[in-house]
Design an enzyme around this catalytic site. Sequence first.
Site, PDB file in Angstrom:
ATOM      1  N   GLY A  59      51.809 -25.054 -30.150  1.00 29.19           N
ATOM      2  CA  GLY A  59      53.197 -24.703 -29.863  1.00 29.19           C
ATOM      3  C   GLY A  59      53.714 -23.490 -30.583  1.00 29.19           C
ATOM      4  N   GLY A  60      52.873 -22.858 -31.422  1.00 31.76           N
ATOM      5  CA  GLY A  60      53.346 -21.753 -32.246  1.00 31.76           C
ATOM      6  C   GLY A  60      53.463 -20.437 -31.507  1.00 31.76           C
ATOM      7  N   LYS A  71      50.832 -17.881 -29.784  1.00 35.15           N
ATOM      8  CA  LYS A  71      49.903 -17.396 -30.796  1.00 35.15           C
ATOM      9  C   LYS A  71      48.454 -17.633 -30.384  1.00 35.15           C
ATOM     10  CE  LYS A  71      48.962 -17.728 -35.760  1.00 35.15           C
ATOM     11  NZ  LYS A  71      49.329 -18.390 -37.018  1.00 35.15           N
ATOM     12  N   GLN A 134      55.661 -30.898 -26.344  1.00 35.14           N
ATOM     13  CA  GLN A 134      56.220 -31.576 -27.504  1.00 35.14           C
ATOM     14  C   GLN A 134      57.724 -31.793 -27.319  1.00 35.14           C
ATOM     15  OE1 GLN A 134      55.218 -28.575 -30.425  1.00 35.14           O
ATOM     16  NE2 GLN A 134      57.326 -27.887 -30.575  1.00 35.14           N
ATOM     17  N   ASP A 187      45.418 -22.581 -34.727  1.00 29.92           N
ATOM     18  CA  ASP A 187      45.080 -21.359 -35.467  1.00 29.92           C
ATOM     19  C   ASP A 187      44.148 -21.620 -36.649  1.00 29.92           C
ATOM     20  OD1 ASP A 187      46.773 -22.612 -37.221  1.00 29.92           O
ATOM     21  OD2 ASP A 187      48.185 -20.942 -37.411  1.00 29.92           O
ATOM     22  N   LYS A 319      47.310 -17.116 -40.546  1.00 30.68           N
ATOM     23  CA  LYS A 319      48.767 -17.164 -40.630  1.00 30.68           C
ATOM     24  C   LYS A 319      49.395 -15.785 -40.806  1.00 30.68           C
ATOM     25  CE  LYS A 319      48.971 -21.698 -40.609  1.00 30.68           C
ATOM     26  NZ  LYS A 319      49.516 -22.431 -39.435  1.00 30.68           N
TER      27      LYS A 319
END
Length: 429
Positions: A59-60, A71, A134, A187, A319
């Site tokens: 979900g990022g 991402k 989500q 990730d 990150k």
Amino acid sequence: MQSFFYLFTRYLAERAKSVDLCRLDRIKSPADDQIVPMPICPAQKLGQLNKLAVLKVNGGLGTSMGMTGAKSALEVKDDMTFLDLTVRQIEHLNTTARVDVPLILMTSFNTHEDTLRIIKKYANQQLRITTFNQSRYPRIFKETLLPCPKRADDDKRADLYNALLHSGVLDQLIAEGKEYLFVSNSDNLGAVVDESILQHMINTGAEFIMEVTDKTKADIKGGTLIDYDGSIRLLEIAQDFKSIRKFKIFNTNNLWINLKALKRIMDNEGLELEIIVNPKTTDDGQAIIQLETAAGAAIKHFKNAHGINVPRRRFLPVKSCSDLLLIKSDIYSLQHGHSFSTRPDIQQFQKRFKKIPKILELDHLTVTGDVYFGRNVTLRGTVIIVANEGQRIDIPDGCILENRLLSGNLNMIVRRFHWHFLPPLTVYL
């Protein structure tokens, strides 16, 4: 909305009573059976992969790297994205082991459409992909406790267990005969299926396993496992977690979950996870809070739940742009979608140390070139050792190096080497 209302009313009750859900005087280090070493199972005792499904938290948006899209669509290695690498890993697993491990992608409202578009290119791959969305919870103003968003699509949050249940995916997996779920962030390039961990879970009857790894000074986020009044819990208190001497391990967010146990708990007592109050500020400077829960906090609800201390290679998140630079470099290479380090192997490492130095008071160490360490060497502060091409440095037995830069050739001991004092340094890792 029902799930958010339940979380919000719990927050109000705890706020009114000033409830301290985790008193520090009740915290103890985990017992030996609460965090166990990485298991190694003989190949002939493996073979349970058909009971497994893999879920990636997808979900990022990658806002910390200046991204605006999903991402997982970022190219990270050899022109492949996070999703490409995950698909290649699981397809290789299915093909070589002749199994059917499905891939589940939990998306957010910001990444769902992008993800659906991207996965079309995997239509002919040897795996099944399922997606679900989500939950979306509003942030609230700190002073008034009123909801912050003015539109339905303003806010989002990950809520793994409720979303897995209400989407129907949990029941679908159980109906297909799947018994275990491996969960990790999309990730984290080190989060690959490890059959030994799956077999260990089956052998021990554990309903929940959390992968933890040794903490370094660079690890200032994430929770740690504790013994709290005799039961295992995830502690997510940042100011206490930052003490590396107090807490030696941290949660990688690689979780192994028994699906039937999760269904039983959700249908009966439910999951009551500790509320994390995350303070934030709007663009116009207003104080708001975001109510969150950590997926790993569910460990307290499961039978025989425990942590496994895994090697650092299983925690390789991207990150920042600095992380991406390392992954794209020749330090790491790919094999079947799995990224692994091409640094010197363990045999090369071991032959350079007669005995591992004492490093309790070491802040930073850089070693370059042909360097060998004797016995009972002590390293303190910042130590940099550079052997230029064609030179060799031997650190003598019993040597103490504190805030030193060594260069030259120390083969002749004492006669042909150069010592340089380092200027005062502040080193952050």
